[in-house]
Design an enzyme around this catalytic site. Structure first.
Site, short mmCIF file in Angstrom:
data_model
loop_
_atom_site.label_atom_id
_atom_site.label_comp_id
_atom_site.label_asym_id
_atom_site.label_seq_id
_atom_site.Cartn_x
_atom_site.Cartn_y
_atom_site.Cartn_z
N LYS A 170 36.76 32.47 32.71
CA LYS A 170 38.00 32.10 33.41
C LYS A 170 37.71 31.08 34.52
CE LYS A 170 39.00 36.28 34.92
NZ LYS A 170 37.94 37.15 34.39
N ARG B 279 45.46 41.79 37.77
CA ARG B 279 44.52 42.51 36.91
C ARG B 279 45.10 43.84 36.46
NH1 ARG B 279 39.38 40.03 38.74
NH2 ARG B 279 37.65 40.88 37.56
N ARG C 296 24.01 35.22 34.73
CA ARG C 296 24.80 34.35 35.60
C ARG C 296 24.18 34.26 36.99
NH1 ARG C 296 31.25 35.24 36.37
NH2 ARG C 296 30.70 37.15 37.47
N ARG D 214 24.67 38.03 41.53
CA ARG D 214 25.62 38.99 42.12
C ARG D 214 25.20 40.42 41.80
NH1 ARG D 214 31.55 37.00 40.54
NH2 ARG D 214 31.78 39.22 40.20
N ARG E 225 32.59 47.32 34.61
CA ARG E 225 33.62 46.28 34.77
C ARG E 225 34.33 46.02 33.45
NH1 ARG E 225 30.08 41.70 36.96
NH2 ARG E 225 31.92 40.39 37.00
P1 ADP Z 1 34.73 38.70 37.38
O1 ADP Z 1 36.01 38.13 36.86
O2 ADP Z 1 33.55 37.88 37.10
O3 ADP Z 1 34.59 40.15 37.15
P2 ADP Z 1 35.70 38.60 40.09
O4 ADP Z 1 34.95 37.77 41.03
O5 ADP Z 1 37.01 38.15 39.61
O6 ADP Z 1 34.69 38.81 38.90
O7 ADP Z 1 35.87 40.08 40.67
C1 ADP Z 1 34.81 40.83 41.18
C2 ADP Z 1 35.31 42.18 41.62
O8 ADP Z 1 36.30 42.03 42.65
C3 ADP Z 1 36.00 43.01 40.54
O9 ADP Z 1 35.09 43.73 39.76
C4 ADP Z 1 36.91 43.93 41.38
O10 ADP Z 1 36.18 44.99 41.94
C5 ADP Z 1 37.34 43.00 42.51
N1 ADP Z 1 38.60 42.31 42.18
C6 ADP Z 1 38.78 41.00 41.92
N2 ADP Z 1 40.06 40.71 41.63
C7 ADP Z 1 40.73 41.89 41.71
C8 ADP Z 1 42.08 42.28 41.47
N3 ADP Z 1 43.03 41.40 41.12
N4 ADP Z 1 42.40 43.59 41.65
C9 ADP Z 1 41.48 44.49 42.02
N5 ADP Z 1 40.18 44.20 42.20
C10 ADP Z 1 39.80 42.92 42.06
#
Ligand code: ADP
Ligand code: ZN
Length: 217
Positions: free
Chosen positions: A13, A88, A127, A160, A171
């Site tokens: 994404k 999400r 990554r 990370r 996840r």
């Molecule tokens: P990726 O898409 O690579 O998993 P992100 O950087 O988008 O990673 O998100 C990392 C973490 O941040 C998620 O695993 C979650 O814990 C939190 N997070 C991110 N966006 C949201 C969201 N919209 N709602 C709840 N938690 C979120």
């Protein structure tokens, strides 16, 4: 145009959103990046978010919605935005709709970035992310020119903490249970488009994006 990116963690994404940001001059707003910035600055929001992020679970909806709606009120979002990682859950999608309705706007396009779980797990574990500008690399398929250093800004690349095997598994589970229903949600609105997150060449990716964006216009 108001765009959201859907797809599993690590599906690509962020990479696709960065391409679109450059080409269409829209802000790329990543919920994960905003949480990580708060964690780095040790804010109250950061402390709360960290406890969920480290486990691979979602930060509670109300906190997340407030944070993202605040961000969308900034001036740079007036002509559109690309949301990456938000919404999400269905509750977040409803919260977003409600906020956009109030300002007489809506989501125009939902882009689903596809990939299967095995490909994704492999991609996430390799990554590396720039701690300063957020650029992403992969130790095998997209290594930086100098080991551990960002090509774009020269800052250090990090692995990370949530890109480790155990947390990746959690996840992906969270994605299947809580985020996947959004595919039907946006499909029913007639605004869902799909792109592979595993297109190899940059040209092909830009081509695929162009096709999708012309649909949204
Ligand atoms: P990726 O898409 O690579 O998993 P992100 O950087 O988008 O990673 O998100 C990392 C973490 O941040 C998620 O695993 C979650 O814990 C939190 N997070 C991110 N966006 C949201 C969201 N919209 N709602 C709840 N938690 C979120
Ligand atoms: Zn960088």
């Amino acid at each position: 145009m108001n765009i959201i990116m859907l797809g599993a963690p690590g599906a690509g994404k962020g990479t696709i959103a960065s391409q679109m940001k450059e080409k269409y001059n829209l802000p790329h707003i990543s919920s994960g990046d905003i949480f990580r910035a708060n964690i780095k600055e040790n804010t109250e929001l950061g402390k709360l978010a960290k406890s969920y992020i480290d486990k691979g679970t979602l930060v509670p909806d109300d906190v997340t919605i407030n944070m993202m709606v605040d961000r969308l009120c900034k001036d740079d979002c007036k002509n559109g935005f690309i949301l990456d990682g938000f919404p999400r859950t269905i509750v977040q999608a409803d919260g977003l709709n409600e906020a956009l309705n109030k300002s007489n706007t809506k989501i125009d396009l939902a882009i689903l970035v596809e990939g299967d779980d095995d490909q994704i797990a492999e991609r996430l574990s390799g990554r590396r992310v720039c701690e300063k500008c957020g650029a992403t690399y992969h130790i095998v398929s997209m290594p930086p020119k100098v080991d551990g250093v960002c090509d774009k800004c020269g800052a250090t690349l990090i692995h990370r903490k949530d890109d480790t095997a155990d947390v990746i598994k959690d996840r992906l589970k969270t994605y299947h249970e809580q985020t996947k229903p959004l595919i039907d949600y946006y499909n029913e609105k007639g605004i869902l488009k799909t792109i592979s997150g595993f297109i190899k060449s940059k040209e092909e990716m830009i081509d695929a994006i162009d096709k999708i964006i012309s649909f949204g216009n």
